[in-house]
Design an enzyme around this catalytic site. Sequence first.
Site, PDB file in Angstrom:
ATOM      1  N   ALA A  93      68.828  10.776  -1.237  1.00  0.00           N
ATOM      2  CA  ALA A  93      68.790   9.422  -0.709  1.00  0.00           C
ATOM      3  C   ALA A  93      69.499   9.340   0.640  1.00  0.00           C
ATOM      4  O   ALA A  93      70.386  10.143   0.947  1.00  0.00           O
ATOM      5  CB  ALA A  93      69.454   8.471  -1.706  1.00  0.00           C
ATOM      6  N   SER A  94      69.074   8.369   1.450  1.00  0.00           N
ATOM      7  CA  SER A  94      69.667   8.091   2.766  1.00  0.00           C
ATOM      8  C   SER A  94      69.563   9.266   3.726  1.00  0.00           C
ATOM      9  O   SER A  94      70.344   9.389   4.666  1.00  0.00           O
ATOM     10  CB  SER A  94      71.144   7.674   2.608  1.00  0.00           C
ATOM     11  N   ARG A  95      68.602  10.124   3.489  1.00  0.00           N
ATOM     12  CA  ARG A  95      68.355  11.294   4.336  1.00  0.00           C
ATOM     13  C   ARG A  95      69.534  12.276   4.351  1.00  0.00           C
ATOM     14  O   ARG A  95      69.662  13.085   5.255  1.00  0.00           O
ATOM     15  CB  ARG A  95      68.002  10.882   5.778  1.00  0.00           C
ATOM     16  N   LEU A  96      70.381  12.206   3.324  1.00  0.00           N
ATOM     17  CA  LEU A  96      71.496  13.156   3.205  1.00  0.00           C
ATOM     18  C   LEU A  96      71.071  14.278   2.265  1.00  0.00           C
ATOM     19  O   LEU A  96      71.599  14.451   1.164  1.00  0.00           O
ATOM     20  CB  LEU A  96      72.756  12.436   2.702  1.00  0.00           C
TER      21      LEU A  96
END
Length: 209
Positions: free
Chosen positions: A185-188
Amino acid sequence: MRNEYAADQGLSETDLAPDWHTQFDRWFAEAVAFPLPEPNAMVVATADAAGRPSGRTVLLKGYDPEGFVFYTNYDSRKGAEAAVNPWASLVFPWFPMQRQVVVSGQLERVDRAETEAYFASRPRGSQLGAWASAQSRVIPDRAALDDAYEAVAERFAGVERIPAPPHWGGLRVRPASVEFWQGRASRLHDRLRFRRTDGGDWVTERLAP
């Protein structure tokens, strides 16, 4: 266009196998079971002597601790580029699983006996196609390809065991690095990489997403 990745998936160092090929075994088996339509489809990127890149999707036909193997016409663009610039990259884009495997390494031709054994396992139509197609060359139209196929089919009519063309065979990518990418999630995203050192040992390291 943007899809948010799952928050409950991840890849930690404690989950990672002790070596890249065992980890690839795990993920490849999961991709087959998912099921993905062609889990062995991979993007192969090569470059010419001037460093100009090209890419295409091919099918992985085998792998072991020595590397990843696919087959091609050695006179094709990728075959010609492999002859002058041995570095290549592979990408397994397992999008529905929010995963990628990215490989970087050097190309080498497989042993001829290995090529012959694999060629013998191919359907007859694919064997004829390997003889008929001057891969990556410009041809005038579809009819030229169909005519070449018919000529080859006539040439090998009655021949039970069609030999592999001398210009056709396997290429193995011997990895210098293998990265396992898990969407988060959240490009992490999680990016864990096996990398071979100059001394020949393998180390594992985490990359920032």
